[in-house]
Design a protein around this motif. Structure first.
Motif, PDB file in Angstrom:
ATOM      1  N   GLN A   9       0.993  -1.342  -0.097  1.00  0.00           N
ATOM      2  CA  GLN A   9       0.086   0.212   0.212  1.00  0.00           C
ATOM      3  C   GLN A   9       0.692   1.232   0.115  1.00  0.00           C
ATOM      4  O   GLN A   9       1.801   1.336   0.671  1.00  0.00           O
ATOM      5  CB  GLN A   9      -0.864  -0.012   1.416  1.00  0.00           C
ATOM      6  CG  GLN A   9      -1.963   1.291   1.278  1.00  0.00           C
ATOM      7  CD  GLN A   9      -2.565   1.085   2.431  1.00  0.00           C
ATOM      8  OE1 GLN A   9      -2.073   1.314   3.638  1.00  0.00           O
ATOM      9  NE2 GLN A   9      -3.753   0.631   2.575  1.00  0.00           N
ATOM     10  N   ILE A  10       0.533   2.241  -0.948  1.00  0.00           N
ATOM     11  CA  ILE A  10       1.312   3.488  -0.800  1.00  0.00           C
ATOM     12  C   ILE A  10       0.551   4.476  -0.279  1.00  0.00           C
ATOM     13  O   ILE A  10      -0.824   4.450  -0.035  1.00  0.00           O
ATOM     14  CB  ILE A  10       1.567   4.032  -2.081  1.00  0.00           C
ATOM     15  CG1 ILE A  10       0.449   4.437  -2.892  1.00  0.00           C
ATOM     16  CG2 ILE A  10       2.596   3.086  -3.030  1.00  0.00           C
ATOM     17  CD1 ILE A  10       0.599   5.370  -4.152  1.00  0.00           C
ATOM     18  N   ARG A  11       0.905   5.324   0.679  1.00  0.00           N
ATOM     19  CA  ARG A  11       0.463   6.290   1.488  1.00  0.00           C
ATOM     20  C   ARG A  11       0.491   7.664   0.741  1.00  0.00           C
ATOM     21  O   ARG A  11       1.656   8.128   0.416  1.00  0.00           O
ATOM     22  CB  ARG A  11       0.961   6.310   2.792  1.00  0.00           C
ATOM     23  CG  ARG A  11       0.646   4.948   3.627  1.00  0.00           C
ATOM     24  CD  ARG A  11       1.498   4.899   4.965  1.00  0.00           C
ATOM     25  NE  ARG A  11       2.738   4.913   4.894  1.00  0.00           N
ATOM     26  CZ  ARG A  11       3.416   3.869   4.562  1.00  0.00           C
ATOM     27  NH1 ARG A  11       3.066   2.948   4.257  1.00  0.00           N
ATOM     28  NH2 ARG A  11       4.730   4.112   4.484  1.00  0.00           N
ATOM     29  N   VAL A  12      -0.643   8.545   0.791  1.00  0.00           N
ATOM     30  CA  VAL A  12      -0.764   9.787   0.035  1.00  0.00           C
ATOM     31  C   VAL A  12      -1.304  10.593   1.072  1.00  0.00           C
ATOM     32  O   VAL A  12      -2.298  10.369   1.861  1.00  0.00           O
ATOM     33  CB  VAL A  12      -1.696   9.498  -1.181  1.00  0.00           C
ATOM     34  CG1 VAL A  12      -1.633  11.201  -1.768  1.00  0.00           C
ATOM     35  CG2 VAL A  12      -1.054   8.803  -2.103  1.00  0.00           C
ATOM     36  N   LEU A  13      -0.815  11.951   1.121  1.00  0.00           N
ATOM     37  CA  LEU A  13      -1.177  12.914   2.146  1.00  0.00           C
ATOM     38  C   LEU A  13      -1.383  14.254   1.278  1.00  0.00           C
ATOM     39  O   LEU A  13      -0.721  14.617   0.373  1.00  0.00           O
ATOM     40  CB  LEU A  13       0.048  13.222   3.116  1.00  0.00           C
ATOM     41  CG  LEU A  13      -0.073  14.425   3.911  1.00  0.00           C
ATOM     42  CD1 LEU A  13      -1.524  14.178   5.012  1.00  0.00           C
ATOM     43  CD2 LEU A  13       1.171  14.568   4.766  1.00  0.00           C
ATOM     44  N   GLY A  14      -2.771  14.689   1.432  1.00  0.00           N
ATOM     45  CA  GLY A  14      -3.085  16.049   0.827  1.00  0.00           C
ATOM     46  C   GLY A  14      -3.192  16.926   1.880  1.00  0.00           C
ATOM     47  O   GLY A  14      -3.633  16.976   2.899  1.00  0.00           O
ATOM     48  N   ILE A  15      -2.636  18.060   1.662  1.00  0.00           N
ATOM     49  CA  ILE A  15      -2.517  19.306   2.641  1.00  0.00           C
ATOM     50  C   ILE A  15      -3.311  20.312   2.078  1.00  0.00           C
ATOM     51  O   ILE A  15      -3.118  20.963   0.964  1.00  0.00           O
ATOM     52  CB  ILE A  15      -1.000  19.783   3.089  1.00  0.00           C
ATOM     53  CG1 ILE A  15      -0.224  18.585   3.427  1.00  0.00           C
ATOM     54  CG2 ILE A  15      -1.115  20.975   3.872  1.00  0.00           C
ATOM     55  CD1 ILE A  15      -0.759  18.132   4.768  1.00  0.00           C
ATOM     56  N   GLY A  16      -4.110  20.922   3.034  1.00  0.00           N
ATOM     57  CA  GLY A  16      -4.799  22.024   2.111  1.00  0.00           C
ATOM     58  C   GLY A  16      -5.869  21.648   1.160  1.00  0.00           C
ATOM     59  O   GLY A  16      -5.624  22.283   0.111  1.00  0.00           O
ATOM     60  N   SER A  17      -6.508  20.471   1.293  1.00  0.00           N
ATOM     61  CA  SER A  17      -7.110  19.988  -0.057  1.00  0.00           C
ATOM     62  C   SER A  17      -8.343  20.522  -0.528  1.00  0.00           C
ATOM     63  O   SER A  17      -8.683  20.034  -1.721  1.00  0.00           O
ATOM     64  CB  SER A  17      -7.251  18.163   0.173  1.00  0.00           C
ATOM     65  OG  SER A  17      -6.049  17.500   0.633  1.00  0.00           O
ATOM     66  N   GLY A  18      -8.953  21.170   0.150  1.00  0.00           N
ATOM     67  CA  GLY A  18     -10.089  22.050  -0.076  1.00  0.00           C
ATOM     68  C   GLY A  18     -11.133  20.993  -0.493  1.00  0.00           C
ATOM     69  O   GLY A  18     -11.279  19.911   0.680  1.00  0.00           O
TER      70      GLY A  18
END
Length: 311
Positions: free
Chosen positions: A66-75
């Motif tokens: 599994q890859i991990r994705v992070l969204g910052i200020g994703s709206g």
């Protein structure tokens, strides 16, 4: 209030007033080609090569994990959903963490609920600021790291780039990639002469973060990156031709990162900023034959890769 006395006051930062900020953002979204252009870009060979391709190469030993994705200020996830769909075509399992402090996160969740992005993606939702998220992670003793971090026009809200970039980089897995999209300092909102007025308080200077500052931080920290540019078009006709346009004035506030700019700014500052928009814009014809005033905003797209490949 007379303009001579106005200089004693500070122009108010739009960010703490989330209601006003959201109205400005809504006006901006209705007048910009940003999302259409960025969606096309996410479908392009450039995104494929610099993000999907490089991640595949860097994580080749762990492609079945599994890859991990992070969204910052994703709206509301307009662009992030496209990014995730592209990643889902290459990686079998994706865990996506969304960090967004405003109510826009609810729209993101609703969109995903109605139209799942892909069967192989799971979501974690964090209605928090970036610092609040880091604090909660630390509180639970987690050292979770990510393979892909998306920070699209959100670095302005993270404070001092020397600090925020370092925090972001620490969250990155070896071989992972941070996508930073930041307005340049020589066109668009990065070149608005408002910061020269001396009217803003210290907090509002965070709004003036531009790609030159971010690149200087990366170079100072000896972090390698590659870059390209992206240009969007904003229709500023309303606030250039109608002082009383509510939507136009919300757009003006959003672009200048202030509250009630037209009424609050001293005459000389307002004239200088409006002159900037006039000189940086052009008149075009719409499909209906009407005239519109178009203004370009250019951003740098920065691809940051964490040194060592995943083992």
């Amino acid at each position: 209030m007379m303009a001579s006395n106005m200089s004693e006051n500070k122009l108010l930062n739009i960010l703490p007033d989330m209601k006003h900020c959201h109205k400005g953002y809504a006006a901006y979204c209705s007048k910009t080609t940003k999302w259409q252009e960025m969606q096309k870009w996410t479908e392009s060979a450039e995104f494929d090569s610099n993000v999907v391709g490089n991640l595949s190469k860097n994580l080749s030993a762990n492609m079945d994990q599994q890859i991990r994705v992070l969204g910052i200020g994703s709206g509301e996830g307009i662009l992030e959903i496209y990014q995730l769909r592209k990643l889902a075509t290459k990686f079998p399992k994706i865990s996506a963490s969304v960090v967004e402090p405003s109510e826009l996160i609810t729209k993101y969740k609703d969109t995903v609920g109605r139209n799942p992005v892909a069967d192989n993606i799971t979501f974690e939702w964090h209605k928090q600021t970036f610092d609040e998220y880091l604090a909660s992670v630390a509180c639970h003793g987690s050292d979770k790291k990510y393979h892909f971090i998306s920070v699209v026009h959100a670095v302005y809200f993270l404070g001092d780039p020397d600090v925020s970039i370092k925090k972001l980089y620490k969250l990155l897995e070896p071989g992972g990639i941070i996508l930073l999209i930041v307005v340049t300092d020589h066109t668009g909102t990065g070149s608005i002469p408002l910061h020269q007025s001396g009217l803003k308080d210290d907090k509002i200077t965070n709004n003036l973060i531009n790609s030159s500052q971010v690149k200087a931080t990366l170079e100072k920290l000896h972090i390698e990156y590659t870059q390209s540019t992206h240009t969007e078009i904003v229709d500023i006709t309303d606030f250039m031709t109608n002082d009383d346009s509510e939507e136009g004035n919300f757009l003006l506030d959003f672009l200048t990162c202030t509250i009630n700019f037209r009424k609050s700014a001293p005459d000389d500052v307002r004239d200088r900023v409006m002159c900037h928009f006039q000189q940086g814009s052009r008149i075009e014809k719409t499909d209906d034959g009407d005239a519109k005033i178009s203004y370009n905003i250019t951003s740098d797209i920065l691809f940051v890769t964490r040194g060592d490949k995943a083992k």
